[in-house]
Scaffold this active site. Sequence first.
Site, PDB file in Angstrom:
ATOM      1  N   CYS A 220     -13.787   1.153 -15.416  1.00 43.77           N
ATOM      2  CA  CYS A 220     -14.012   2.620 -15.198  1.00 43.77           C
ATOM      3  C   CYS A 220     -13.069   3.580 -14.949  1.00 43.77           C
ATOM      4  O   CYS A 220     -12.846   4.232 -14.085  1.00 43.77           O
ATOM      5  CB  CYS A 220     -15.289   2.642 -14.054  1.00 43.77           C
ATOM      6  SG  CYS A 220     -16.034   4.028 -13.893  1.00 43.77           S
TER       7      CYS A 220
ATOM      8  N   GLU B 272       0.704  -1.206  -0.008  1.00 41.30           N
ATOM      9  CA  GLU B 272       0.070   0.119   0.048  1.00 41.30           C
ATOM     10  C   GLU B 272       0.965   1.140  -0.031  1.00 41.30           C
ATOM     11  O   GLU B 272       0.496   2.223  -0.689  1.00 41.30           O
ATOM     12  CB  GLU B 272      -0.850   0.153   0.910  1.00 41.30           C
ATOM     13  CG  GLU B 272      -1.976  -1.129   1.153  1.00 41.30           C
ATOM     14  CD  GLU B 272      -2.829  -1.157  -0.039  1.00 41.30           C
ATOM     15  OE1 GLU B 272      -3.014   0.048  -0.771  1.00 41.30           O
ATOM     16  OE2 GLU B 272      -3.833  -1.941  -0.248  1.00 41.30           O
TER      17      GLU B 272
ATOM     18  N   CYS C   4     -17.195   1.043 -20.724  1.00 38.39           N
ATOM     19  CA  CYS C   4     -18.517   0.776 -20.504  1.00 38.39           C
ATOM     20  C   CYS C   4     -19.151  -0.470 -21.025  1.00 38.39           C
ATOM     21  O   CYS C   4     -20.356  -1.011 -20.540  1.00 38.39           O
ATOM     22  CB  CYS C   4     -19.370   1.909 -20.732  1.00 38.39           C
ATOM     23  SG  CYS C   4     -18.925   3.561 -19.874  1.00 38.39           S
TER      24      CYS C   4
ATOM     25  N   CYS D  73     -18.699  -3.032 -18.614  1.00 36.68           N
ATOM     26  CA  CYS D  73     -18.892  -2.901 -17.108  1.00 36.68           C
ATOM     27  C   CYS D  73     -20.024  -3.545 -16.593  1.00 36.68           C
ATOM     28  O   CYS D  73     -21.118  -3.552 -17.128  1.00 36.68           O
ATOM     29  CB  CYS D  73     -19.021  -1.422 -17.167  1.00 36.68           C
ATOM     30  SG  CYS D  73     -19.285  -0.854 -15.328  1.00 36.68           S
TER      31      CYS D  73
ATOM     32  N   CYS E  86     -25.881   2.476 -14.218  1.00 40.84           N
ATOM     33  CA  CYS E  86     -24.693   3.612 -13.887  1.00 40.84           C
ATOM     34  C   CYS E  86     -25.652   4.913 -14.153  1.00 40.84           C
ATOM     35  O   CYS E  86     -26.091   5.028 -15.467  1.00 40.84           O
ATOM     36  CB  CYS E  86     -23.722   3.289 -14.637  1.00 40.84           C
ATOM     37  SG  CYS E  86     -22.614   4.631 -14.899  1.00 40.84           S
TER      38      CYS E  86
END
Length: 288
Positions: free
Chosen positions: A190, A35, A197, A200, A206
Site C-alpha cells: 500500500c 528506530e 492493490c 493486497c 478496502c
Amino acid sequence: MPDLAAPLVEWYRANARDLPWRQPEFGAWGVLVSEFMLQQTPVYRVIPHLEAWLARWPTPTDLAAAAPADAVRQWANLGYPRRALWLHRAAVEIRDRHDGVVPSDIDALLALTGIGDYTARAVAVFAYGDRHPVVDTNTRRVLARAIEGRSQPGPPSRRDLAAMNAILPEDRTTAAVVNAAAMELGATVCTARIPRCDVCPLSDRCAWLAVGRPDTGDERRKQAPYEGSDRQARGAVLRTLRDAANHAVPLADVVPDWPDALQRDRAIDSLIADGLAEADDGMLRLPA
DNA sequence: AATACGTGGGA
DNA sequence: TTCCCAAGTAT
C-alpha cells in the site's frame, strides 16, 4: 468497520521481510537504535549502518561513554545528523536514569531525547511486546485508504492512535503483529505511489479501492527544494567536519568555495547552535 | 500548527 | 532529468 487485523496477520506471516530488528534476540537497544535510524531514512540504507553501530556500541552505556563527535561520525551519511546527537543523549539518559536499561514505559521513553509518539510506542511494542497502537506514515496511509477511502492520510493526529487502537486484538502478541503488519503493508504494498492493490490482503474490504481509488486531493506538504538550501549548506559543512582527519578544521577551510558565503556562515552558526559543531581558536570541530 | 531538518535511490 | 519521498521529532 471491517476486520483488518485477521487478514493483516495472515498476510504478515507469509510476506514479512526478514529484517534484523525482527529477530527475537535482537534486544531493546538494537530496536531503539534501529528506530532512530529509520526516522525518515529507508530500510535498505539503515541496515549496514545499524550493524556497524551495534558492533561498536553494544549497549546504551557503551554509547554514553563515547564522545558525541564519535556518534556523529559513525552516523556517516544517514542524514539528519542531529539524530545521532539525540541518540547519544538518549543513551546518556538511559544510563543515568534507567541503570543502562532501555525503559518499556511509554512516558519514560517519551522523556528521552529524540523519542516521540512513534518511536516510544515502537520500542514498547517491538522490543517488549507491550500492547499499544504504533502509528507511522505507512500505517496512516493504510488506515486512510482501507477505512476512510482516501488516497492519502490527513495531517498526523492523536486520532491516528485511536484509529489503530480500534483494530488491535486483545492479545498483546497478536496486537504487536498487527502493528508491524500495517507498517509492512504500507511499506511494500500500500505504497504512496503505485500501490499494488492486486496483491493486497485488504483488497476485498478496502474503502478506497471500493470507490475506484480516487485521488482525494489530500496533498502532503511539498518538501522545500534542497538544491541551494540552508540544509544543503549544513550538510556540506558537517561532511567536512566528519571527514577531517585531524578532527578539526580551520574556519577558513570550511567549504571555502561555497557559492553563498553568508549562507555557509549561517549554516556554521546553526550547527553550533544545534550542538553539532563547536568553534574555538579559529577551528571548527564536532562536539567533544 | 507549520516549519526546519540530510541524503540518495527509484520511477 | 527531475521529482517524489523515506519506520519522525523538536520547536
